[in-house]
Design a protein around this motif. Structure first.
Motif: not given
Ligand SMILES: C[S@@+](CC[C@H](N)C(=O)[O-])C[C@H]1O[C@@H](n2cnc3c(N)ncnc32)[C@H](O)[C@@H]1O
Length: 166
Positions: A6, A34, A54-57, A61-64
């Motif tokens: 990531k 992120c 926020h963070d994908i972990k 997901d930013f792209f969502d």
């Protein structure tokens, strides 16, 4: 060298310091999408910003995101999706953004095409290099910062920042 999962490369604190010293926007809501270990968020909070983090972990997901969670983003995003990150941020309604980025972000064909879509208001090189990739030895790459006061500026101001500005 294989990249970390990531693109998890925390921002060197010297870079966070100068970004916070040089951002000219009044404190308000800011989105750190992120956030990683939260070091940028904490520094922003200590300056008086209200940070939405926020963070994908954490499964985010930013792209969502289909709508910006604040009109301002300040972050160091994953470099492996940097161009998509910039386009997506403005597509979903971000109005101002400061991104730690690669010093060569604009210096290629794809960079130029994106520059025509989303020219930053300021592009900044640093006078020092940090070993942000953790490769050891003398770093061969430097971090830079792109700052948008608007999703497409008429002109980009070039700056060079020294560390530890008074
Ligand atoms: C270069 S690190 C920077 C972390 C933090 N912003 C900082 O300044 O230290 C990039 C971060 O982006 C996160 N990330 C990667 N892909 C992502 C995505 N699609 N959506 C949200 N976060 C993501 C990683 O987990 C990592 O924490």
């Amino acid at each position: 060298m294989t990249r970390r999962d990531k693109d998890n490369y925390p921002t060197p604190r010297s870079i966070i310091r100068v970004v916070l010293q040089r951002i000219e926007w009044p404190c308000g809501d800011v989105w750190e999408p992120c956030a990683g270990d939260g070091r940028f968020s904490h520094a922003l909070q200590s300056k008086g910003w209200r940070v939405i983090e926020h963070d994908i972990k954490d499964g985010l997901d930013f792209f969502d995101w289909e709508k910006a969670q604040a009109s301002t983003i300040i972050t160091n995003p994953p470099f492996n999706v940097m161009r998509n990150f910039i386009d997506h941020a403005f597509d979903i309604g971000v109005e101002r953004m400061a991104l730690v980025c690669n010093e060569r972000l604009w210096a290629c064909g794809k960079g130029h095409a994106q520059w025509c879509r989303h020219r930053p208001s300021r592009f900044v090189n640093m006078t020092w290099r940090e070993d942000y990739l953790g490769k050891g030895g003398s770093p061969d790459r430097a971090l830079a910062v792109s700052i948008w006061d608007t999703p497409h500026a008429d002109e980009c101001k070039y700056e060079v920042w020294n560390r530890d500005i008074a």
